[in-house]
Design an enzyme around this catalytic site. Structure first.
Site, PDB file in Angstrom:
ATOM      1  CG  ASP A  36      36.389  51.522  38.119  1.00 55.90           C
ATOM      2  OD1 ASP A  36      36.685  50.393  37.657  1.00 55.90           O
ATOM      3  OD2 ASP A  36      35.245  51.999  38.068  1.00 55.90           O
ATOM      4  CB  ILE A  37      41.213  48.728  35.549  1.00 50.06           C
ATOM      5  CG1 ILE A  37      40.444  47.458  35.942  1.00 50.06           C
ATOM      6  CG2 ILE A  37      42.467  48.911  36.385  1.00 50.06           C
ATOM      7  CD1 ILE A  37      41.204  46.165  35.644  1.00 50.06           C
ATOM      8  CB  ALA A  60      42.566  39.310  36.904  1.00 52.68           C
ATOM      9  CE1 TYR A  61      33.932  39.158  39.668  1.00 52.58           C
ATOM     10  CE2 TYR A  61      34.533  36.943  38.989  1.00 52.58           C
ATOM     11  CZ  TYR A  61      33.673  37.808  39.641  1.00 52.58           C
ATOM     12  OH  TYR A  61      32.546  37.310  40.268  1.00 52.58           O
ATOM     13  CB  THR A  62      41.191  35.577  40.063  1.00 58.53           C
ATOM     14  OG1 THR A  62      41.078  36.080  41.407  1.00 58.53           O
ATOM     15  CG2 THR A  62      42.197  36.413  39.293  1.00 58.53           C
ATOM     16  CG  ASP A 102      45.301  27.113  33.694  1.00 61.29           C
ATOM     17  OD1 ASP A 102      45.163  28.203  34.290  1.00 61.29           O
ATOM     18  OD2 ASP A 102      44.885  26.041  34.178  1.00 61.29           O
ATOM     19  CE1 TYR A 125      40.247  34.464  35.797  1.00 63.34           C
ATOM     20  CE2 TYR A 125      40.888  32.214  35.245  1.00 63.34           C
ATOM     21  CZ  TYR A 125      41.222  33.489  35.664  1.00 63.34           C
ATOM     22  OH  TYR A 125      42.535  33.794  35.925  1.00 63.34           O
ATOM     23  CE  LYS A 129      43.208  36.965  33.131  1.00 65.77           C
ATOM     24  NZ  LYS A 129      43.771  38.222  33.689  1.00 65.77           N
ATOM     25  CD1 TRP A 150      46.500  25.006  38.000  1.00 64.56           C
ATOM     26  CD2 TRP A 150      47.441  23.353  39.160  1.00 64.56           C
ATOM     27  NE1 TRP A 150      45.910  23.830  37.612  1.00 64.56           N
ATOM     28  CE2 TRP A 150      46.459  22.791  38.300  1.00 64.56           C
ATOM     29  CE3 TRP A 150      48.166  22.490  39.973  1.00 64.56           C
ATOM     30  CZ2 TRP A 150      46.183  21.427  38.244  1.00 64.56           C
ATOM     31  CZ3 TRP A 150      47.909  21.129  39.923  1.00 64.56           C
ATOM     32  CH2 TRP A 150      46.919  20.605  39.069  1.00 64.56           C
TER      33      TRP A 150
END
Length: 281
Positions: A36-37, A60-62, A102, A125, A129, A150
């Protein structure tokens, strides 16, 4: 080298692990099931036990749309998780490479974003990030930030898979034509990450495949290369396809920094797509 990969079961993480193993690095893959980061004590213990030379932080939570309604989770994973990794890297004097996006830009530019251009995320998001980027800079000197866009790869859900599935099910799709960027094949991105981690050329980089297209043009090329030219692709505007999170209209990233540092540019996105489709067969 001894390398820890977070998000090792994710779309990018899987290709990173494959390439590390192919190059005979000692790779330690972790995923949310085993680390668990967001728990600082767990992260510090894991990294101090392994004592890696490099941490490739892909976790990551993407889910861009879900993040709008769940800011807390997105922040915990993307910002706090990255801060924990940075502190752990510092404690064992490891290099750390963080994958960013991006989405740290607002997409109002008309020419490719340079690394040092001001950031202005449109939504949760991108904000979380970018917070991760800032935590990295705060805690460590030996860092690489790699912003990409992408992303598609064999190991996860992505635009190419979705298009092929919808094309087969429906025979027609509607795709936005007023959002422009550069697709990125995880195999090529992973290759750059490994090239980068072996150096001390620290700092922020942009890495996508070469060339530029709209999502509509991307879809047309997917069907062309997949031998599905019979699928009808209709161009939509962003307004016709509302989503919870705003998307950058223009998210082309300049690779000038990467090229000036002497790294191998990633191939054109159409070539990368062909390689991906061959890999999926």
């Amino acid at each position: 080298m001894k390398v820890v990969v977070t998000g090792a079961k994710g779309q990018l993480g899987q290709d990173v692990m494959k390439q590390l193993q192919a190059q005979n690095h000692e790779a330690f893959g972790t995923d949310r099931d085993d680390l668990d980061i967001t728990n600082e004590a767990d992260v510090l213990k894991f990294i101090s036990d392994v004592k890696p030379d490099v941490i490739l932080h892909c976790a990551a939570y993407t889910n861009v749309d879900a993040a709008e309604a769940d800011r807390e989770t997105a922040y915990q994973v993307n910002a706090v998780g990255t801060e924990n990794m940075a502190k752990a890297a510092k404690a064992v004097d490891a290099k750390i490479l963080y994958i960013s996006t991006d989405y740290v830009f607002d997409g109002t530019a008309t020419e490719p974003y340079e690394v040092e251009q001001p950031t202005k995320p449109l939504g949760v998001y991108g904000e979380t990030k970018f917070a991760g980027e800032e935590f990295l800079k705060k805690h460590v000197e030996k860092y690489f930030i790699v912003r990409t866009a992408w992303v598609f790869g064999i190991g996860g859900n992505n635009f190419v898979k979705t298009m092929i599935r919808l094309g087969e099910e429906r025979g027609e799709v509607g795709v936005v034509h007023d959002q422009v960027g550069s697709p990125t094949y995880t195999v090529d991105l992973a290759s750059f990450m490994l090239e980068l981690m072996k150096t001390d050329k620290f700092g922020t980089y942009h890495a996508t495949n070469g060339g530029v297209c709209s999502w509509y043009e991307f879809a047309v090329e997917v069907f062309k290369q997949a031998g599905m030219s019979q699928v009808k692709v209709s161009p939509l505007t962003t307004d016709q396809f509302p989503r919870p999170a705003k998307r950058p209209a223009y998210s082309v990233l300049s690779k000038q920094k990467m090229e000036e540092a002497g790294f191998t540019p990633l191939r054109d996105w159409k070539e990368a797509l062909a390689a991906y489709l061959a890999e999926t067969k």
